[in-house]
Write a protein that holds these residues in place. Structure first.
Motif, PDB file in Angstrom:
ATOM      1  N   ASN A  45      -0.549   4.962 -50.011  1.00 27.22           N
ATOM      2  CA  ASN A  45      -1.385   4.884 -48.814  1.00 27.22           C
ATOM      3  C   ASN A  45      -2.802   5.384 -49.034  1.00 27.22           C
ATOM      4  OD1 ASN A  45      -1.390   4.062 -46.058  1.00 27.22           O
ATOM      5  ND2 ASN A  45      -1.477   6.205 -45.437  1.00 27.22           N
ATOM      6  N   HIS A  67      -9.506   2.346 -45.913  1.00 30.48           N
ATOM      7  CA  HIS A  67      -9.464   2.124 -44.465  1.00 30.48           C
ATOM      8  C   HIS A  67      -8.727   0.838 -44.122  1.00 30.48           C
ATOM      9  CE1 HIS A  67     -12.839  -0.287 -45.805  1.00 30.48           C
ATOM     10  NE2 HIS A  67     -12.920  -0.858 -44.616  1.00 30.48           N
ATOM     11  N   ARG A  70      -4.933   1.474 -44.705  1.00 30.07           N
ATOM     12  CA  ARG A  70      -4.328   2.262 -43.623  1.00 30.07           C
ATOM     13  C   ARG A  70      -4.264   1.468 -42.314  1.00 30.07           C
ATOM     14  NH1 ARG A  70      -6.319   6.018 -47.096  1.00 30.07           N
ATOM     15  NH2 ARG A  70      -8.487   5.962 -46.413  1.00 30.07           N
ATOM     16  N   THR A  73      -1.048  -0.586 -42.743  1.00 28.84           N
ATOM     17  CA  THR A  73       0.201   0.147 -42.925  1.00 28.84           C
ATOM     18  C   THR A  73       0.442   1.105 -41.764  1.00 28.84           C
ATOM     19  OG1 THR A  73      -0.945   1.840 -44.237  1.00 28.84           O
ATOM     20  CG2 THR A  73       0.123   0.050 -45.439  1.00 28.84           C
ATOM     21  N   ASN A  99      -7.313   3.348 -34.476  1.00 32.99           N
ATOM     22  CA  ASN A  99      -7.168   2.066 -35.169  1.00 32.99           C
ATOM     23  C   ASN A  99      -7.912   0.926 -34.478  1.00 32.99           C
ATOM     24  OD1 ASN A  99      -5.063   2.129 -37.581  1.00 32.99           O
ATOM     25  ND2 ASN A  99      -4.389   3.616 -36.054  1.00 32.99           N
TER      26      ASN A  99
END
Length: 338
Positions: A45, A67, A70, A73, A99
């Motif tokens: 990650n 970025h 992430r 995921t 997000n």
């Protein structure tokens, strides 16, 4: 992953690990605490930089495209790490904002997850007032709030009661099967790994020892195979005679011991009680049942026997312990299914 290595000082936590996870697949990393599973997930990650090797997540490098990785995921750590002063709903809303979900989409997604994970009644409770199991469920919802294609789950059912753990396992399965998600699951729970995973990698001291489907792992390390056959009381003598003749024929052997176990042969036959006969070896169960039925012997139940994942795990560790002089444990080919 290609030959990924991560060290902490002189400790090699992840040692030249290589494997791929296909889209729509659930792959489990199985190992004891301290085996390197959590470190590997953090490397994947982009939270830790690998000291060697290459990591790609959906074609992205976690070190240069962190970025984006992430964003693609959803991560569940062993500990929920919620904001105790926010409510259940607010914890999810904050993560949706991080997000960059549009407000309307975020509201819809948060409400759906609260319903699906049985958190609706707890939506306005501060996280500090939730039980450990409920906190873990909130953490799972948080990992899903931005609808990621890839889930990295580190001990997802920690601190959960059996019913809650079963619900989470069902949710993981549904996410993959219905929504085509990809899951990398870290666990030391053997039952969980066997129930959920398409393939399982066994990790020990940072090294990937074996990787394959549960069936492939069982074949690789052997164990007891066969069946227990239940007949009517009074039928076991006839059933035993039929099966014994079959075993003798197949083994090319004539003498048997008093407990009806064929000596030094690939098949073994044993009477367990007045209704149950156990046959072990490379047994073709339908053939045995057909023999009994042909001779008009009642067959009430047939229970196949095969090694569990626990048997495989214990056998692997025993194999390594018995041959310390044989050298590097990674001499075992990890890709047993290759």
């Amino acid at each position: 992953l290609q030959a990924v290595t991560r060290c902490f000082g002189e400790l090699t936590a992840v040692d030249a690990v290589s494997f791929d996870v296909e889209e729509g697949e659930i792959v489990g990393l199985l190992g004891h605490n301290g085996a390197g599973k959590t470190t590997l997930i953090r490397v994947i990650n982009g939270l830790l930089r690998p000291d060697g090797g290459q990591v790609r997540v959906a074609g992205l490098d976690p070190m240069t495209d962190g970025h984006l990785v992430r964003r693609a995921t959803g991560v569940l750590t062993e500990y929920p790490a919620l904001d105790d002063f926010l409510t259940t709903r607010e914890n999810l809303e904050v993560y949706a904002a991080i997000n960059a979900l549009p407000r309307r989409d975020a509201a819809t997604q948060v409400e759906r997850l609260l319903e699906e994970l049985g958190l609706w009644e707890k939506r306005d409770e501060p996280a500090r007032e939730l039980s450990a199991g409920l906190k873990q469920r909130v953490a799972i919802a948080r990992a899903l709030v931005h609808d990621p294609r890839i889930l990295l789950l580190d001990e997802p059912t920690t601190n959960m009661d059996p019913v809650a753990a079963r619900n989470v396992r069902q949710l993981i399965t549904d996410l993959v099967r219905r929504r085509d998600r990809t899951v990398l699951l870290s666990t030391h729970n053997l039952v969980e790994a066997e129930e959920l995973c398409d393939r399982i990698g066994i990790i020990r001291n940072g090294r990937l020892l074996l990787l394959g489907t549960p069936a492939e792992l069982r074949r690789r390390l052997g164990g007891i195979h066969g069946a227990r056959i239940t007949t009517s009381p009074g039928e076991t003598d006839r059933a035993e005679a039929v099966l014994d003749a079959f075993v003798r024929r197949r083994n090319g052997s004539s003498p048997t011991t008093s407990d009806r176990t064929v000596l030094d042969a690939p098949f073994q036959l044993q009477l367990l009680d007045e209704q149950t006969i156990e046959v072990t070896g490379a047994v073709h169960i339908p053939e045995l049942v057909a023999l009994l039925v042909r001779d008009e012997i009642d067959v009430h139940a047939v229970r196949p026997m095969q090694p569990t994942l626990e048997d495989v795990y214990v056998a692997l560790h025993a194999e390594l312990a018995e041959a310390p002089a044989a050298g590097d444990p990674t001499s075992i080919d990890p890709e047993v299914g290759a």
